[in-house]
Design a protein around this motif. Structure first.
Motif, mmCIF file in Angstrom:
data_model
loop_
_atom_site.group_PDB
_atom_site.id
_atom_site.type_symbol
_atom_site.label_atom_id
_atom_site.label_comp_id
_atom_site.label_asym_id
_atom_site.label_seq_id
_atom_site.Cartn_x
_atom_site.Cartn_y
_atom_site.Cartn_z
ATOM 1 N N GLU A 279 -6.346 -4.367 -4.420
ATOM 2 C CA GLU A 279 -6.386 -2.963 -4.018
ATOM 3 C C GLU A 279 -5.634 -2.087 -5.016
ATOM 4 O O GLU A 279 -6.076 -0.983 -5.359
ATOM 5 C CB GLU A 279 -5.778 -2.823 -2.615
ATOM 6 C CG GLU A 279 -5.774 -1.406 -2.060
ATOM 7 C CD GLU A 279 -7.165 -0.843 -1.845
ATOM 8 O OE1 GLU A 279 -7.273 0.384 -1.691
ATOM 9 O OE2 GLU A 279 -8.142 -1.624 -1.833
ATOM 10 N N ARG B 210 -7.769 -1.595 -8.086
ATOM 11 C CA ARG B 210 -8.808 -0.589 -7.852
ATOM 12 C C ARG B 210 -8.245 0.834 -7.940
ATOM 13 O O ARG B 210 -8.858 1.730 -8.551
ATOM 14 C CB ARG B 210 -9.447 -0.817 -6.478
ATOM 15 C CG ARG B 210 -10.618 0.115 -6.176
ATOM 16 C CD ARG B 210 -11.010 0.035 -4.705
ATOM 17 N NE ARG B 210 -9.938 0.510 -3.837
ATOM 18 C CZ ARG B 210 -9.691 1.805 -3.612
ATOM 19 N NH1 ARG B 210 -10.402 2.748 -4.223
ATOM 20 N NH2 ARG B 210 -8.718 2.150 -2.803
ATOM 21 N N LYS B 211 -7.068 1.049 -7.372
ATOM 22 C CA LYS B 211 -6.476 2.392 -7.385
ATOM 23 C C LYS B 211 -6.090 2.826 -8.796
ATOM 24 O O LYS B 211 -6.224 4.002 -9.152
ATOM 25 C CB LYS B 211 -5.252 2.427 -6.470
ATOM 26 C CG LYS B 211 -5.589 2.333 -4.988
ATOM 27 C CD LYS B 211 -4.338 2.359 -4.134
ATOM 28 C CE LYS B 211 -4.680 2.275 -2.647
ATOM 29 N NZ LYS B 211 -3.456 2.266 -1.797
ATOM 30 N N ASN C 45 -5.066 -9.767 -1.953
ATOM 31 C CA ASN C 45 -5.770 -8.554 -1.531
ATOM 32 C C ASN C 45 -4.995 -7.294 -1.911
ATOM 33 O O ASN C 45 -5.597 -6.292 -2.313
ATOM 34 C CB ASN C 45 -6.011 -8.583 -0.020
ATOM 35 C CG ASN C 45 -7.043 -9.616 0.373
ATOM 36 O OD1 ASN C 45 -7.880 -10.017 -0.433
ATOM 37 N ND2 ASN C 45 -6.995 -10.062 1.622
ATOM 38 N N THR C 46 -3.663 -7.332 -1.779
ATOM 39 C CA THR C 46 -2.872 -6.161 -2.180
ATOM 40 C C THR C 46 -2.939 -5.941 -3.686
ATOM 41 O O THR C 46 -2.974 -4.795 -4.147
ATOM 42 C CB THR C 46 -1.406 -6.335 -1.754
ATOM 43 O OG1 THR C 46 -0.836 -7.478 -2.418
ATOM 44 C CG2 THR C 46 -1.291 -6.534 -0.258
ATOM 45 N N LYS D 296 0.815 -1.218 0.000
ATOM 46 C CA LYS D 296 0.000 0.000 0.000
ATOM 47 C C LYS D 296 0.848 1.268 0.000
ATOM 48 O O LYS D 296 0.635 2.188 -0.806
ATOM 49 C CB LYS D 296 -0.928 -0.004 1.215
ATOM 50 C CG LYS D 296 -1.872 1.200 1.279
ATOM 51 C CD LYS D 296 -2.753 1.135 2.505
ATOM 52 C CE LYS D 296 -3.759 2.290 2.496
ATOM 53 N NZ LYS D 296 -3.087 3.620 2.460
#
Length: 375
Positions: free
Chosen positions: A138, A141-142, A134-135, A49
């Motif tokens: 994410e 999505r970004k 999951n990373t 992240k």
């Protein structure tokens, strides 16, 4: 220059690196546990992240030297260690694969298809580790959130920035040579036929309008290719044979020789001695974390791997030596005369300009490398 190019370059080059590493690890019969750990560690670091948030900030695209340093650190985020020769050829393969896919894009916005396909395949490589998946989700999505807002003009500027980044890089890859999509001199073969992008007319017609916007005359000209009508937006054919190649894994375990490169001038700009060698080495030491990173590597229980058979590479490159003469070479006499001194001064000035331009983004690269070390 687009300020949104760096994330796409990093994600796509990282995806190509994972394709090649996965293929070579299988070809070397590396244990399944080690291969899985290598993939999980690299992907976990690549899509963490904090790292992605820093990467998505508007910033200039890095130079090849800095980009190669970041990707080398990423490859060494796991228990695997690559020697410099393997990393050099790995970077050449990554660059040429991404360059070819950019050339396949019918329109600038299709650059996102390359990125999405890379992310989908990376997700498949780490599907057995939910936290890493999951990373990846994410990050996906970004990227959609960041790039879906860009206009067609911004995508065109992004494409032009990528083309400048790839300019003058013509490394010959056996896979492309066998498929006849690359010429012996390293240039790609561009097709002048097929469907035009959505919203674009088939070339060959000129319309002339008056001052009130009314069409007064039209004439035709030979387009030099065989084009068909635009692909309908939303059609299943939008990702046909040409577009489905974008971001897909071109390197397979059945044909390990297809990851060979030949000895053409590549993107390795550090190998030739120059007057600013000391400054370049100092910059590289700062980016790599100097001796701290080396000591950390010694403490880890990892494994060394030579991705590419050097002897075979040398033999393959020897057959292409005749083509190297087509590239310009500056010969400097080692004599104390006025002409030689002038030439050396001119080249030193060029290196100084490149150093100044690179220093603009070197601090950013240093921040990302430090963040990668923390991860």
């Amino acid at each position: 220059m687009s300020m949104r190019t760096l994330p796409l370059v990093f994600v796509n080059l990282g995806g190509e690196m994972l394709y090649i590493l996965d293929q070579r690890l299988r070809a070397h019969n590396t244990s399944e546990d080690n291969s899985e750990k290598v993939m999980n560690d690299i992907v976990g670091t690549m899509f963490s992240k904090a790292f992605i948030d820093e990467l998505l900030k508007p910033q200039h695209l890095y130079s090849h030297r800095t980009m190669k340093t970041v990707l080398t650190r990423l490859a060494h985020a796991s228990i695997m260690r690559l020697n410099p020769a393997s990393m050099d050829r790995l970077y050449d393969l990554m660059i040429m694969a991404f360059k070819y896919q950019v050339f396949l894009c019918p329109r600038p916005k299709d650059l996102l298809l390359i990125t999405y396909n890379h992310i989908d395949t990376i997700r498949e490589l780490v599907k057995d580790t939910p936290t890493v998946v999951n990373t990846v989700d994410e990050t996906h999505r970004k990227i959609i959130e960041t790039y879906s807002r860009l206009s067609d003009g911004e995508f065109q500027l992004l494409r032009q920035t990528l083309l400048i980044f790839f300019q003058d890089i013509h490394v010959r890859v056996s896979l492309f040579l066998k498929s006849q999509v690359q010429n012996p001199n390293g240039h790609f073969v561009l097709q002048t036929s097929g469907p035009v992008p959505h919203g674009i007319d088939v070339p060959g017609l000129i319309r002339i309008f008056d001052c009130r916007g009314k069409g007064v005359r039209r004439c035709e000209f030979p387009s030099g290719g065989s084009y068909t009508s635009p692909i309908r937006e939303g059609s299943l054919d939008l990702r046909g044979d040409r577009v489905t190649k974008l971001g897909t894994n071109m390197f397979t375990t059945e044909h390990p020789e297809e990851t060979h490169t030949s000895k053409t001038p590549s993107v390795k700009t550090d190998d030739s001695p120059n007057l600013l060698a000391k400054e370049e080495l100092n910059l590289l030491a700062r980016l790599m974390g100097s001796m701290k990173a080396q000591n950390t590597a010694k403490d880890e229980t990892g494994f060394q791997i030579n991705l590419f058979p050097t002897d075979q590479e040398e033999e393959a490159g020897a057959s292409g030596g005749a083509h190297e003469s087509s590239f310009g070479v500056v010969n400097i006499q080692a004599m104390q005369d006025e002409q030689a001194a002038t030439e050396l001064a001119r080249i030193a000035g060029e290196f100084a300009e490149e150093e100044a331009a690179e220093n603009t983004c070197s601090s950013k690269g240093d921040d990302l490398l430090a963040m990668m070390d923390d991860l």
